[in-house]
Design an enzyme around this catalytic site. Structure first.
Site, PDB file in Angstrom:
ATOM      1  N   GLY A  46       0.834  -1.185   0.000  1.00 48.36           N
ATOM      2  CA  GLY A  46       0.000   0.000   0.000  1.00 48.36           C
ATOM      3  C   GLY A  46       0.871   1.238   0.000  1.00 48.36           C
ATOM      4  O   GLY A  46       2.033   1.196   0.398  1.00 48.36           O
ATOM      5  N   HIS A 132      -4.447   1.321   7.350  1.00 47.32           N
ATOM      6  CA  HIS A 132      -3.099   1.895   7.464  1.00 47.32           C
ATOM      7  C   HIS A 132      -2.952   3.055   6.485  1.00 47.32           C
ATOM      8  O   HIS A 132      -2.486   4.140   6.855  1.00 47.32           O
ATOM      9  CB  HIS A 132      -2.054   0.802   7.188  1.00 47.32           C
ATOM     10  CG  HIS A 132      -0.638   1.284   7.243  1.00 47.32           C
ATOM     11  ND1 HIS A 132       0.210   0.934   8.259  1.00 47.32           N
ATOM     12  CD2 HIS A 132       0.080   2.074   6.405  1.00 47.32           C
ATOM     13  CE1 HIS A 132       1.400   1.491   8.043  1.00 47.32           C
ATOM     14  NE2 HIS A 132       1.340   2.191   6.916  1.00 47.32           N
ATOM     15  N   HIS A 136      -2.687   7.441   6.906  1.00 49.41           N
ATOM     16  CA  HIS A 136      -1.735   8.368   6.284  1.00 49.41           C
ATOM     17  C   HIS A 136      -2.444   9.629   5.793  1.00 49.41           C
ATOM     18  O   HIS A 136      -1.905  10.735   5.883  1.00 49.41           O
ATOM     19  CB  HIS A 136      -1.028   7.713   5.089  1.00 49.41           C
ATOM     20  CG  HIS A 136       0.189   6.938   5.451  1.00 49.41           C
ATOM     21  ND1 HIS A 136       1.309   7.494   6.026  1.00 49.41           N
ATOM     22  CD2 HIS A 136       0.480   5.623   5.287  1.00 49.41           C
ATOM     23  CE1 HIS A 136       2.223   6.560   6.217  1.00 49.41           C
ATOM     24  NE2 HIS A 136       1.747   5.409   5.789  1.00 49.41           N
TER      25      HIS A 136
END
Length: 168
Positions: A46, A132, A136
């Site tokens: 990712g 996750h 960000h």
């Protein structure tokens, strides 16, 4: 397409909430293509736009060969259930790994590169990777959620054990 430099911590762009995408144009398509190529080159699953220095709400998750990458523009968490703890790492924190608790099952709403909306349900590792990357976009770093740090040696041993179990 181009491979971009991955921003490493510490860098202000990693801790700043990103701007909403409003233009769904060629420039966005190039950004998505560059992000995917950069992620593949770095052996990641990712990547979020701030990790290449772009403060826009754009992220990609791609960990299953043969499947299209999940492109998330302006993603929103619509539903979440359960808690699971597993080990995570991050392209912006090379060599740092730790146990992080995240929701085990999620539903998100996000936009495609053409601006159309879609919904996606995910669980387990896929949900973890999506969450996750969404962190960000809010300027939240996985290191702020680590419950226990894991060394490279411990991680290698866990991977070896998992491979042994999978081969049985």
């Amino acid at each position: 397409m181009a491979i971009r430099e991955i921003v490493k911590h510490p860098n202000e762009v990693l801790e700043t909430p990103c701007k909403t995408v409003t233009e769904f144009d060629r420039q966005l398509a190039v950004l998505l293509d560059d992000m995917h190529e950069t992620m593949i080159e770095a052996d990641g699953v990712g990547i979020a736009a701030p990790q290449i220095g772009v403060s826009l709400r754009v992220a990609i998750v791609d960990f299953q060969e043969g499947q299209e990458p999940i492109e998330m523009i302006n993603p929103e968490l619509a539903l979440f259930e359960g808690k699971e703890t597993d080990i995570e790492g991050c392209l912006s924190f090379p060599g740092i790994f730790g146990e992080v608790e995240r929701h085990g099952r999620i539903k998100i709403k996000a936009q495609e590169r053409d601006g159309s909306w879609y919904e996606l349900e995910a669980e387990g590792y896929e949900a973890r990777a999506i969450l996750h990357e969404m962190d960000h976009l809010d300027g939240v770093l996985f290191t702020s959620k680590i419950e226990k740090y894991v060394t490279q040696e411990e991680l290698d041993e866990l991977i070896r054990q998992q491979e042994e179990e999978d081969s049985l």
